[in-house]
Write a protein that holds these residues in place. Structure first.
Motif, PDB file in Angstrom:
ATOM      1  N   ASP A  13      12.212   5.373  28.851  1.00 12.81           N
ATOM      2  CA  ASP A  13      13.100   4.440  28.169  1.00 12.81           C
ATOM      3  C   ASP A  13      13.254   4.836  26.705  1.00 12.81           C
ATOM      4  OD1 ASP A  13      13.313   2.994  30.497  1.00 12.81           O
ATOM      5  OD2 ASP A  13      11.722   1.579  29.963  1.00 12.81           O
ATOM      6  N   ALA A  14      14.439   4.580  26.150  1.00 12.42           N
ATOM      7  CA  ALA A  14      14.735   4.985  24.776  1.00 12.42           C
ATOM      8  C   ALA A  14      13.743   4.402  23.778  1.00 12.42           C
ATOM      9  CB  ALA A  14      16.162   4.572  24.410  1.00 12.42           C
ATOM     10  N   GLY A  15      13.278   3.183  24.026  1.00 14.06           N
ATOM     11  CA  GLY A  15      12.363   2.543  23.090  1.00 14.06           C
ATOM     12  C   GLY A  15      10.994   3.183  23.022  1.00 14.06           C
ATOM     13  N   ASP A  16      10.660   3.991  24.025  1.00 14.73           N
ATOM     14  CA  ASP A  16       9.333   4.621  24.060  1.00 14.73           C
ATOM     15  C   ASP A  16       9.341   6.049  23.531  1.00 14.73           C
ATOM     16  OD1 ASP A  16       8.348   2.317  25.272  1.00 14.73           O
ATOM     17  OD2 ASP A  16       8.770   3.067  27.293  1.00 14.73           O
ATOM     18  N   VAL A  17      10.525   6.591  23.263  1.00 11.48           N
ATOM     19  CA  VAL A  17      10.628   8.011  22.925  1.00 11.48           C
ATOM     20  C   VAL A  17       9.939   8.326  21.606  1.00 11.48           C
ATOM     21  CG1 VAL A  17      12.239   9.861  22.313  1.00 11.48           C
ATOM     22  CG2 VAL A  17      12.719   8.371  24.277  1.00 11.48           C
ATOM     23  N   HIS A  18      10.115   7.490  20.587  1.00 11.12           N
ATOM     24  CA  HIS A  18       9.580   7.789  19.253  1.00 11.12           C
ATOM     25  C   HIS A  18       8.066   7.970  19.284  1.00 11.12           C
ATOM     26  CE1 HIS A  18       7.910   6.415  15.306  1.00 11.12           C
ATOM     27  NE2 HIS A  18       8.710   7.376  14.898  1.00 11.12           N
ATOM     28  N   ALA A  19       7.356   7.001  19.838  1.00  6.98           N
ATOM     29  CA  ALA A  19       5.895   7.079  19.867  1.00  6.98           C
ATOM     30  C   ALA A  19       5.423   8.235  20.739  1.00  6.98           C
ATOM     31  CB  ALA A  19       5.313   5.759  20.379  1.00  6.98           C
ATOM     32  N   ALA A  20       6.067   8.429  21.898  1.00 13.61           N
ATOM     33  CA  ALA A  20       5.663   9.509  22.793  1.00 13.61           C
ATOM     34  C   ALA A  20       5.918  10.868  22.165  1.00 13.61           C
ATOM     35  CB  ALA A  20       6.400   9.385  24.128  1.00 13.61           C
ATOM     36  N   ALA A  21       7.046  11.025  21.484  1.00 13.01           N
ATOM     37  CA  ALA A  21       7.368  12.318  20.864  1.00 13.01           C
ATOM     38  C   ALA A  21       6.333  12.688  19.811  1.00 13.01           C
ATOM     39  CB  ALA A  21       8.768  12.252  20.248  1.00 13.01           C
ATOM     40  N   ASN A  22       5.946  11.730  18.963  1.00 11.42           N
ATOM     41  CA  ASN A  22       4.948  12.034  17.940  1.00 11.42           C
ATOM     42  C   ASN A  22       3.588  12.343  18.557  1.00 11.42           C
ATOM     43  OD1 ASN A  22       6.320  11.903  15.407  1.00 11.42           O
ATOM     44  ND2 ASN A  22       6.531   9.708  15.683  1.00 11.42           N
ATOM     45  N   SER A  23       3.304  11.710  19.688  1.00  8.34           N
ATOM     46  CA  SER A  23       2.059  12.022  20.387  1.00  8.34           C
ATOM     47  C   SER A  23       2.077  13.463  20.895  1.00  8.34           C
ATOM     48  CB  SER A  23       1.864  11.049  21.555  1.00  8.34           C
ATOM     49  OG  SER A  23       0.696  11.363  22.274  1.00  8.34           O
ATOM     50  N   TYR A  24       3.197  13.888  21.461  1.00  6.74           N
ATOM     51  CA  TYR A  24       3.298  15.257  21.964  1.00  6.74           C
ATOM     52  C   TYR A  24       3.332  16.273  20.824  1.00  6.74           C
ATOM     53  CZ  TYR A  24       3.946  13.843  26.812  1.00  6.74           C
ATOM     54  OH  TYR A  24       3.744  13.331  28.078  1.00  6.74           O
ATOM     55  N   PHE A  25       3.980  15.937  19.720  1.00  8.61           N
ATOM     56  CA  PHE A  25       3.950  16.837  18.564  1.00  8.61           C
ATOM     57  C   PHE A  25       2.511  17.028  18.086  1.00  8.61           C
ATOM     58  CE2 PHE A  25       8.583  15.912  17.524  1.00  8.61           C
ATOM     59  CZ  PHE A  25       9.002  17.220  17.742  1.00  8.61           C
ATOM     60  N   GLY A  26       1.738  15.952  18.045  1.00  8.60           N
ATOM     61  CA  GLY A  26       0.341  16.061  17.637  1.00  8.60           C
ATOM     62  C   GLY A  26      -0.463  16.933  18.580  1.00  8.60           C
ATOM     63  N   LEU A  27      -0.187  16.807  19.883  1.00  9.76           N
ATOM     64  CA  LEU A  27      -0.879  17.631  20.873  1.00  9.76           C
ATOM     65  C   LEU A  27      -0.518  19.103  20.717  1.00  9.76           C
ATOM     66  CD1 LEU A  27      -2.619  17.884  23.471  1.00  9.76           C
ATOM     67  CD2 LEU A  27      -0.518  17.481  24.777  1.00  9.76           C
ATOM     68  N   LEU A  28       0.760  19.392  20.568  1.00 11.68           N
ATOM     69  CA  LEU A  28       1.204  20.782  20.460  1.00 11.68           C
ATOM     70  C   LEU A  28       0.681  21.451  19.191  1.00 11.68           C
ATOM     71  CD1 LEU A  28       4.920  20.469  21.660  1.00 11.68           C
ATOM     72  CD2 LEU A  28       2.968  21.318  22.958  1.00 11.68           C
ATOM     73  N   ARG A  29       0.536  20.692  18.120  1.00  7.32           N
ATOM     74  CA  ARG A  29       0.081  21.272  16.853  1.00  7.32           C
ATOM     75  C   ARG A  29      -1.353  21.787  16.935  1.00  7.32           C
ATOM     76  NH1 ARG A  29       1.014  17.132  12.097  1.00  7.32           N
ATOM     77  NH2 ARG A  29      -0.006  18.830  10.937  1.00  7.32           N
ATOM     78  N   GLN A  30      -2.103  21.351  17.936  1.00  5.82           N
ATOM     79  CA  GLN A  30      -3.475  21.847  18.071  1.00  5.82           C
ATOM     80  C   GLN A  30      -3.510  23.325  18.434  1.00  5.82           C
ATOM     81  OE1 GLN A  30      -5.842  19.438  20.695  1.00  5.82           O
ATOM     82  NE2 GLN A  30      -5.535  17.571  19.509  1.00  5.82           N
ATOM     83  N   ALA A  31      -2.458  23.834  19.046  1.00  3.85           N
ATOM     84  CA  ALA A  31      -2.386  25.253  19.422  1.00  3.85           C
ATOM     85  C   ALA A  31      -1.820  26.060  18.260  1.00  3.85           C
ATOM     86  CB  ALA A  31      -1.527  25.426  20.666  1.00  3.85           C
ATOM     87  N   THR A  32      -2.386  27.245  18.024  1.00  3.87           N
ATOM     88  CA  THR A  32      -1.921  28.064  16.905  1.00  3.87           C
ATOM     89  C   THR A  32      -0.542  28.661  17.155  1.00  3.87           C
ATOM     90  OG1 THR A  32      -3.073  29.991  17.830  1.00  3.87           O
ATOM     91  CG2 THR A  32      -4.273  28.651  16.219  1.00  3.87           C
ATOM     92  N   GLY A  33      -0.192  28.893  18.412  1.00  8.19           N
ATOM     93  CA  GLY A  33       1.112  29.459  18.744  1.00  8.19           C
ATOM     94  C   GLY A  33       2.020  28.411  19.346  1.00  8.19           C
ATOM     95  N   SER A  34       2.312  27.345  18.571  1.00 15.06           N
ATOM     96  CA  SER A  34       3.031  26.202  19.136  1.00 15.06           C
ATOM     97  C   SER A  34       4.462  26.078  18.637  1.00 15.06           C
ATOM     98  CB  SER A  34       2.277  24.904  18.796  1.00 15.06           C
ATOM     99  OG  SER A  34       2.263  24.682  17.385  1.00 15.06           O
ATOM    100  N   HIS A  35       4.921  26.981  17.759  1.00 14.59           N
ATOM    101  CA  HIS A  35       6.235  26.786  17.145  1.00 14.59           C
ATOM    102  C   HIS A  35       7.351  26.747  18.186  1.00 14.59           C
ATOM    103  CE1 HIS A  35       9.258  26.904  13.940  1.00 14.59           C
ATOM    104  NE2 HIS A  35       9.938  27.734  14.737  1.00 14.59           N
ATOM    105  N   ALA A  36       7.342  27.670  19.124  1.00 10.90           N
ATOM    106  CA  ALA A  36       8.410  27.707  20.136  1.00 10.90           C
ATOM    107  C   ALA A  36       8.399  26.431  20.981  1.00 10.90           C
ATOM    108  CB  ALA A  36       8.242  28.938  21.022  1.00 10.90           C
ATOM    109  N   ASP A  37       7.218  25.964  21.365  1.00 14.79           N
ATOM    110  CA  ASP A  37       7.135  24.734  22.149  1.00 14.79           C
ATOM    111  C   ASP A  37       7.607  23.528  21.338  1.00 14.79           C
ATOM    112  OD1 ASP A  37       6.185  25.990  24.401  1.00 14.79           O
ATOM    113  OD2 ASP A  37       4.072  25.670  23.918  1.00 14.79           O
ATOM    114  N   ARG A  38       7.247  23.483  20.048  1.00 14.27           N
ATOM    115  CA  ARG A  38       7.679  22.364  19.212  1.00 14.27           C
ATOM    116  C   ARG A  38       9.191  22.378  19.001  1.00 14.27           C
ATOM    117  NH1 ARG A  38       5.649  22.938  14.198  1.00 14.27           N
ATOM    118  NH2 ARG A  38       4.434  24.841  14.565  1.00 14.27           N
ATOM    119  N   ALA A  39       9.774  23.578  18.927  1.00 15.59           N
ATOM    120  CA  ALA A  39      11.232  23.671  18.789  1.00 15.59           C
ATOM    121  C   ALA A  39      11.928  23.153  20.047  1.00 15.59           C
ATOM    122  CB  ALA A  39      11.630  25.126  18.518  1.00 15.59           C
TER     123      ALA A  39
END
Length: 398
Positions: A339-365
């Protein structure tokens, strides 16, 4: 001038009698300890129904709980059981809120003595030793055994079969009793450990969802002396105590310099695959003999490190750590469908998860493109999503 004195209510140091032992030592906890346990327990759970009901009459409930613990009349309440389906179907057990307060009280008192003896390569459910700690530590071990990716080396990855539901409480109790020497605290440990949550359990998932859990992975189908309920703090802590014997064996008997464990997944690294095969056979014999556990042969992997080491959701390759492809793909699919209302919180959660990897730029893009397609903005560094701003209509502006 008359002086006024005030008193602060604390639990007495009277023993907590039991049916078979009346010479126990003092309880050894104060009312302040119970309050600290309550605040620890309510983190991230304050808006749940049970937490709100307990907080409505907080002082009375805490006083009653303290009295029950002191006089020995405390008994665990009714548990809730439901099924989660990601990443696979499994039962989750939730103790009553007041029981979780007791779990935190016990954990706060006895955990430091166990953590002091755990090896540095034991991760999960230990303060400061989450998935990022495990990934970084494994990466350092890989670089050590390969001499900075110059020498070939191999890794052995193992997993325990049906771990939580196969834990032998009798073995675990002996491990706990070796260090919990205070009679009152050991009786409380016994009460939490040996409590069977199945009688009177409240099932919150429909029967068709419960049927998705394999028969051998369900706590419902285990003998009384086996299995810990997944979902309680006490179970997570007890699991680490249980597998400390494996950690010590791998380090001191197998003599594995490069070993790491996260819950029931563990890895050994070595330059010789023959050495790793011998280590596997040793551990495979040790587990049923000492712990009553066994390896899952379907999840035992022996291969060169250069192929990539998949551990705690990351894949370690020469000079880079990336997020496991399945983890990213599952997250991307959920962001597209939720649902659209859940996207903001979920996206920031996934960005935080991806940032733990050193080679995450392509995935974050790639993730940023999905977030933008759902109407949200993303910062230039691709690390944070912003809420969608809806411009006022002409009628609203007027």
């Amino acid at each position: 001038m008359a002086t006024r004195t005030t008193t602060t209510r604390t639990t007495s140091f009277a023993p907590a009698p039991s049916a078979d032992q009346t010479d126990a030592g003092p309880a050894g906890f104060s009312f302040e300890d119970l309050v600290v346990a309550y605040f620890d327990c309510r983190k991230n759970k304050r808006n749940t129904h049970n937490a709100l009901a307990f907080e409505q009459h907080l002082e009375r409930n805490l006083c009653q709980l303290a009295d029950e613990l002191i006089d020995g009349s405390y008994k665990p309440g009714r548990s809730i059981c439901f099924v989660v389906t990601r990443p696979k179907a499994r039962e989750v057990w939730a103790a009553d809120f007041r029981d979780r307060v007791v779990h935190h009280l016990l954990y706060n008192h006895i955990s430091p003595r166990f953590y002091a003896s755990f090896i540095a390569d034991s991760c999960a459910c230990i303060p400061g030793r989450g998935t990022l700690y495990a990934a970084r530590r494994l990466e350092a071990k890989v670089r050590s055994v390969t001499e900075n990716w110059v020498r070939p080396a191999w890794y052995l990855k193992c997993d325990l079969a049906n771990f939580f539901v196969s834990i032998d409480k009798r073995v675990l109790r002996a491990q706990l009793a070796a260090r919990v020497t205070e009679p009152w605290w050991m009786r409380l440990t016994d009460l939490v450990l040996m409590h069977d949550p199945r009688p009177g359990v409240q099932m919150q998932s429909p029967a068709e969802l419960m049927a998705l859990v394999p028969h051998h992975k369900s706590l419902m189908n285990q003998p009384e002396h086996r299995g810990l309920p997944i979902g309680n703090l006490s179970s997570q802590f007890f699991a680490n105590v249980y597998l400390d014997a494996l950690d010590q064996h791998a380090k001191h008997q197998v003599c594995s310099r490069h070993y790491i464990r996260y819950v029931d997944d563990f890895l050994l690294l070595h330059k010789s695959p023959q050495w790793l095969n011998a280590a596997h056979d040793d551990i495979e014999a040790f587990l049923p003999r000492e712990l009553g556990a066994r390896l899952n042969p379907a999840k035992t992997i022996l291969q060169p490190i250069t192929r990539g080491v998949d551990f705690v959701g990351q894949v370690i390759r020469p000079w880079v750590r990336t997020t496991r492809a399945r983890t990213f793909n599952d997250g991307a699919r959920r962001l597209r469908q939720m649902d659209a209302g859940d996207v903001h919180a979920a996206a920031n959660s996934y960005f935080g998860l991806l940032r733990q990897a050193t080679g995450s730029h392509a995935d974050r893009a790639r993730l940023a493109n999905i977030v933008r397609s759902r109407g949200h903005a993303v910062n230039f560094e691709l690390t944070k999503a912003y809420r969608r701003s809806i411009a006022p209509t002409k009628t609203e502006a007027a």
